[in-house]
Enzyme design. Sequence first.
Site, PDB file in Angstrom:
ATOM      1  N   GLN A 143       0.834  -1.140   0.020  1.00  0.00           N
ATOM      2  CA  GLN A 143       0.097   0.048  -0.043  1.00  0.00           C
ATOM      3  C   GLN A 143       0.832   1.389  -0.063  1.00  0.00           C
ATOM      4  O   GLN A 143       2.029   1.238   0.257  1.00  0.00           O
ATOM      5  CB  GLN A 143      -0.896  -0.032   1.298  1.00  0.00           C
ATOM      6  N   HIS A 144       0.355   2.380  -0.493  1.00  0.00           N
ATOM      7  CA  HIS A 144       0.456   3.678  -0.153  1.00  0.00           C
ATOM      8  C   HIS A 144       1.751   4.298  -1.092  1.00  0.00           C
ATOM      9  O   HIS A 144       2.144   5.417  -1.034  1.00  0.00           O
ATOM     10  CB  HIS A 144       1.210   4.002   1.231  1.00  0.00           C
ATOM     11  N   ASP A 171      -2.490  -4.836   0.086  1.00  0.00           N
ATOM     12  CA  ASP A 171      -2.258  -6.144   0.547  1.00  0.00           C
ATOM     13  C   ASP A 171      -2.968  -6.714   1.909  1.00  0.00           C
ATOM     14  O   ASP A 171      -3.393  -7.583   1.843  1.00  0.00           O
ATOM     15  CB  ASP A 171      -0.672  -6.118   1.047  1.00  0.00           C
TER      16      ASP A 171
END
Length: 483
Positions: free
Chosen positions: A81-82, A239
């Site tokens: 992520q991110h 995830d």
Amino acid sequence: MTAAEGPLVVGVDSSTQSTKAVVVDASTGRVVASGQAPHTVTTGAGRESDPEQWWQALCAAVSACGPAAREAAAVSIGGQQHGLVTLDAQGRPVRPALLWNDVRSAPQAQRLVEAFGGPKVWADRIGVVPAAAFTVTKWAWLAEHEPDAVAATAAVRLPHDYLTGRLTGEGTTDRGDASGTGWWAAPTGSYDEEVLELVGLDPALLPRLVGPGEVAGTVRALAELPFAQGVLVAPGTGDNAAAALGLGLRPGAPVLSLGTSGTVYTVARQRPADPSGTVAGFADARGDWLPLACTLNCTLAVDRIAALLGLGREAVEAGGSATLLPFLDGERTPNLPGASGLLHGLRHDTTPGQLLQAAYDGAVFALLQALELVQAVDGEPTDEPLLLIGGGARGQAWQDTVRRLSGRAVQVPRAAELVALGAAAQAAGLLTGEDPAAVARRWGTAEGPVLEPTARDDASLARIAAVLGDATPLLAADRTSTL
């Protein structure tokens, strides 16, 4: 390969350090083939990776699955992520991706919180309070430090978006991963134009949001992959949301994931809005919510301590008075992005094994502190077994530490690669019309031994809490000129 009972699907986990692919029989959940390939992550002030390497790793992992991958009818990608992926007009990376554990944007995060009305406004309107992990802060950092890169950017993607786009040729994302950007508004399920204006990000650069159960596209003709042209591509997700699918997680069931980062989360019916920033109000990949707390330092940090001590990762010893806060990469929970590791209570008789156990204790402590907040989003926390997943879940020292500090029973699912399995369940749902979490429950992915609870070690919990409380001003000031 024995004959499959149903159609085959592929699930992919593109994580921080590697890509894993599994080919799964959609009828039974049997993994008929798997493959893996590594990634490179920079060290030093930042944490960056070349998105092109993710693609090469995906191709290698899927190709390693052999003939089974050629029979797949659908594919889905779960990803870290991110991360901020910037693409030029030809779809090529402008620069390496800024990863979730790159904390250089901590000053930008603080300024964004203040500029948009404070933590409560962010929590109510967006669902998260910006921290250095979130994508919006990374874009602000890039605009401040590398304006030429921003000027060259024609598309902004998350890691799983980038890989899905390489498969389909289209720019798409899903609510689960979008909810971790800081520019997706939880109450409306759309991009927040005021946040985008605040950071100078044109919404035209962002991917189209694809809803749960929708098709993101089809695989185009790609010589480097064994997929047939026209294979269905699911939306994919971040995830943690993929792992929740992979477990078939029901509302209220608690999860503790031990990986490069450590996370605690559950599925909730109510939308989280925590102005403290401890609980991120993420969306899940189905239409519910995924309240989550995350620490930056988990298995890698403890393994590093073991290496410094010259010990194997299981060489722990009980006892001693040492407290070790393993904030080797800064920290997110508590929000101390400029922190470094801290050791307190060292004595002449302290053993290396006791120091290693203190590192385990320090890594688990913050996650368990946040767990009650995570579970309280929908009401009172349950006392059902804590699902322990991730790379550390099968380690004896990790299991024992979680049981001792939580006082709870722990269940360790037998199924491995839950992120990839969750992606596979999402792909299977496209073919069968089922809820992906129901697919995973039908596959029995969460089944596994239950480890009975032990008496909670309240003395150690109190000691760690006291050290952290006293040291917080020091840790908060422990910043370098690179931030």
